[in-house]
Design an enzyme around this catalytic site. Structure first.
Site, mmCIF file in Angstrom:
data_model
loop_
_atom_site.group_PDB
_atom_site.id
_atom_site.type_symbol
_atom_site.label_atom_id
_atom_site.label_comp_id
_atom_site.label_asym_id
_atom_site.label_seq_id
_atom_site.Cartn_x
_atom_site.Cartn_y
_atom_site.Cartn_z
ATOM 1 N N ASN A 1 -6.785 1.596 2.445
ATOM 2 C CA ASN A 1 -7.523 2.854 2.575
ATOM 3 C C ASN A 1 -7.053 3.882 1.547
ATOM 4 O OD1 ASN A 1 -8.725 1.579 4.728
ATOM 5 N ND2 ASN A 1 -7.634 2.721 6.303
ATOM 6 N N GLN B 1 1.427 -5.918 5.687
ATOM 7 C CA GLN B 1 1.824 -5.560 4.346
ATOM 8 C C GLN B 1 3.201 -6.176 4.086
ATOM 9 O OE1 GLN B 1 1.296 -1.304 3.735
ATOM 10 N NE2 GLN B 1 -0.791 -1.330 4.556
ATOM 11 N N GLU C 1 0.849 -1.189 0.000
ATOM 12 C CA GLU C 1 0.000 0.000 0.000
ATOM 13 C C GLU C 1 0.888 1.243 0.000
ATOM 14 O OE1 GLU C 1 -2.962 0.166 3.106
ATOM 15 O OE2 GLU C 1 -3.729 2.092 2.382
ATOM 16 N N GLU D 1 -6.388 -9.148 3.401
ATOM 17 C CA GLU D 1 -5.602 -8.440 4.432
ATOM 18 C C GLU D 1 -5.673 -9.282 5.695
ATOM 19 O OE1 GLU D 1 -6.046 -4.220 5.197
ATOM 20 O OE2 GLU D 1 -6.617 -3.865 3.108
ATOM 21 N N TYR E 1 -7.095 -8.402 11.513
ATOM 22 C CA TYR E 1 -5.820 -8.111 12.171
ATOM 23 C C TYR E 1 -5.961 -8.529 13.624
ATOM 24 C CZ TYR E 1 -4.630 -5.290 8.076
ATOM 25 O OH TYR E 1 -4.344 -4.872 6.794
ATOM 26 N N ASN F 1 -12.151 -0.989 -1.517
ATOM 27 C CA ASN F 1 -11.534 -1.465 -0.282
ATOM 28 C C ASN F 1 -12.357 -1.045 0.925
ATOM 29 O OD1 ASN F 1 -9.055 -2.408 1.351
ATOM 30 N ND2 ASN F 1 -9.334 -0.328 2.100
ATOM 31 N N GLU F 2 -12.737 -1.983 1.758
ATOM 32 C CA GLU F 2 -13.355 -1.731 3.070
ATOM 33 C C GLU F 2 -14.395 -0.605 3.049
ATOM 34 O OE1 GLU F 2 -10.371 -1.262 6.156
ATOM 35 O OE2 GLU F 2 -9.796 -3.356 6.020
HETATM 36 O O1 AHR Z 1 -3.148 -2.403 6.183
HETATM 37 C C1 AHR Z 1 -3.501 -1.205 6.832
HETATM 38 C C2 AHR Z 1 -4.957 -0.808 6.602
HETATM 39 O O2 AHR Z 1 -5.790 -1.717 7.252
HETATM 40 C C3 AHR Z 1 -5.451 -0.820 5.179
HETATM 41 O O3 AHR Z 1 -5.173 0.359 4.498
HETATM 42 C C4 AHR Z 1 -6.932 -0.976 5.349
HETATM 43 O O4 AHR Z 1 -7.538 -1.607 4.238
HETATM 44 C C5 AHR Z 1 -7.076 -1.753 6.642
HETATM 45 O O5 AHR Z 1 -8.005 -1.188 7.485
#
Ligand code: AHR
Length: 504
Positions: free
Chosen positions: A73, A350, A28, A293, A245, A173-174
């Site tokens: 994002n 990432q 990213e 992700e 995450y 994305n999201e």
């Molecule tokens: O990877 C960091 C961020 O986490 C990304 O930009 C977003 O898609 C997610 O919320």
């Protein structure tokens, strides 16, 4: 020692083939992932294109097969046109997602050249936050149409004579997240995703499209979002995305160690949701899951986007990972493989510096974080078919997920070589666990590696990059078709078995 655990490895118990796209990563435009991560003209290790060859070498060693780009994002306020053409003509822009200044010195062309050198498949995300169908179509035409049209000739004028032929595209994305620029309701997003997908499939029915699922399983609209969006796009897309995450910072180590149980539950929930929509629509099509992700992220240390001051390539969420984090990353990979019949794409987020297996210093070294190792070894040795493995044994008690099995495992069998690879973690902090493995094939062990440490908070740094590395395991004993091994507390283990003659 806890009571022994046991499992059976039988090459006939198959789940699905190992999909190489499970070993994806994510780049990213955020912090120093691109700038001073992948790309740093003037660095002693930079090649003629400005790519850090030390990072390229580590990317290949990591075994990454696919890279999602350019966000995240970031993509939801990105104008891809800013990043193509002569570098001196490219504008600097404010990236509102990360309150950063984007120089646009690295864009689509640079990414595609880098991806070619790294040997990875590109997975491009489209901006469906602040932009729409027209810009998406123009980008796909620019990237994939051979020539003779406005956008394809622009690409050729920019030096790329042949089309990039990018097969995988994320429809935003999201967009369920209120933090996302262009955040939408499921109805709004479903409509835009359907319109975009229809246009892209008209351009090329062979493109693979990924619809946005929920940003995480804690979203109030988790699963309801997927149900509504998939009803709108079911016949038009190939995959739906999942993001997760896992945050070690609250001190609840047992729950953190059991994070893979949550990932497993999330995968089953979204597979069930997608299948429910399919049944409702009388469709026989199965939607694939794109876990594009996932990682460990000390998220509560991040004070949010609004706390950031405008800067170019600032140091953002450069988490340093320890042994416990590596065991959790290994266990998340096990969860992805265990669900190989549904999860067809996965990207660790990432690749460099930003919550990443690879760390770099500007003008300085690049090194492997602890989490690099389980990824690299799994990517290198998980081949062939994923086997159904059901460990029995002790459990750990967790505040977040209740009782979770201490031993969590998967295995693969490669028909071509006859090799079986067993990947297993011991999530119990209290002590070692003996594991008895029944082997339903004539095999012998050829490699036994483990990631474990007397100090589970040990980490790799620029000064001590090799503090935590996989070490040869000890104490593996064969007894006919049985292997016995001891799994250290908070450990990740790989055992590879090669075919043996039936007498061995
Ligand atoms: O990877 C960091 C961020 O986490 C990304 O930009 C977003 O898609 C997610 O919320």
């Amino acid at each position: 020692m806890a009571s022994p655990a046991r499992l059976t490895l039988d090459p006939a118990f198959r789940i699905a083939p190992v999909e190489p796209r499970l070993f994806g990563s994510f780049v990213e435009h955020m912090g120093r992932c691109v700038y001073t991560g992948l790309y740093e003209p003037g660095h002693p290790a930079a090649d003629a294109d400005g790519f850090r060859t030390d990072v390229l070498a580590l990317t290949r060693e990591l075994g990454v097969t696919l890279v999602r780009y350019p966000g995240g994002n970031f993509v939801s306020n990105y104008q891809w046109e800013d990043g193509v053409g002569p570098v001196e003509d490219r504008p600097s822009r404010l990236d509102l997602a990360w309150r950063s200044v984007e120089s646009n010195r690295f864009g689509l062309g640079e990414f595609m050249t880098w991806a070619g050198k790294a040997g990875v498949e590109p997975m491009m995300a489209l901006n469906l936050g602040t932009r729409g169908v027209t810009e998406a179509l123009q980008l796909v035409e620019y990237a994939n149409y051979p020539g003779g049209t406005r956008m394809s000739e622009l690409r050729r004028a920019h030096g790329a004579d042949k089309p990039y032929d990018i097969r995988l595209w994320c429809l935003g994305n999201e967009l369920d997240g209120p933090w996302q620029l262009g955040h939408k309701t499921a109805a709004e997003y479903g409509r835009l995703a359907a319109e975009t997908a229809r246009a892209l499939k008209r351009f090329d029915p062979g493109l693979s499209l990924v619809a946005c699922g929920s940003s995480n399983s804690g979203m109030p609209t988790f699963a309801a979002w997927e149900a509504e969006v998939l009803e709108a796009v079911y016949d038009l897309v190939d995959h739906v995305s999942l993001h997760a995450y896992y945050d070690p910072s609250d001190g609840d180590v047992d729950s953190f160690l059991a994070s893979a149980s949550d990932m497993d539950h999330m995968i089953r929930s979204i597979a069930a949701t997608a299948d429910h929509v399919g049944a409702k629509l009388r469709s026989r099509k199965k939607i694939g899951l794109s876990f594009d992700e996932w990682n460990v992220w000390y998220q509560s240390r991040f004070k949010g986007e609004s706390s950031l001051d405008w800067a170019e390539a600032p140091r953002l969420i450069e988490d340093t990972y320890d042994v416990t984090d590596a065991v959790v990353v290994g266990s998340l990979l096990i969860a992805l493989l265990r669900n190989a019949d549904r999860v067809k794409i996965a990207c660790q987020a990432q690749l460099a510096n930003v919550i990443a297996p690879i760390r770099t210093e500007p003008g300085g070294p690049a090194w492997r974080q602890t989490i690099f190792h389980p990824f690299a070894l799994t990517a290198r040795h998980a081949h062939g078919e994923v086997l159904r493995v059901e460990p029995e044994g002790p459990a750990i008690s967790t505040a977040r997920y209740g009782e979770a099995p201490a031993i969590w495992a998967t295995a693969t069998h490669d028909d071509a070589t006859g090799e079986i690879a067993l990947f297993v973690v011991n999530r119990d902090r209290r002590g070692p666990c003996r594991l008895d493995v029944e082997l339903r094939a004539p095999v012998r062990p050829v490699e036994h590696l483990e990631i474990a440490d007397g100090d589970p908070s040990a980490a790799n740094t620029a000064a001590a990059p090799g503090r935590v590395t996989p070490r040869p395991g000890t104490g593996l004993r064969m007894n006919g078709r049985r292997a016995e091994l001891t799994l250290h507390p908070v450990s990740w283990t790989l055992v590879r078995f090669a075919p043996a003659s039936p007498q061995e």
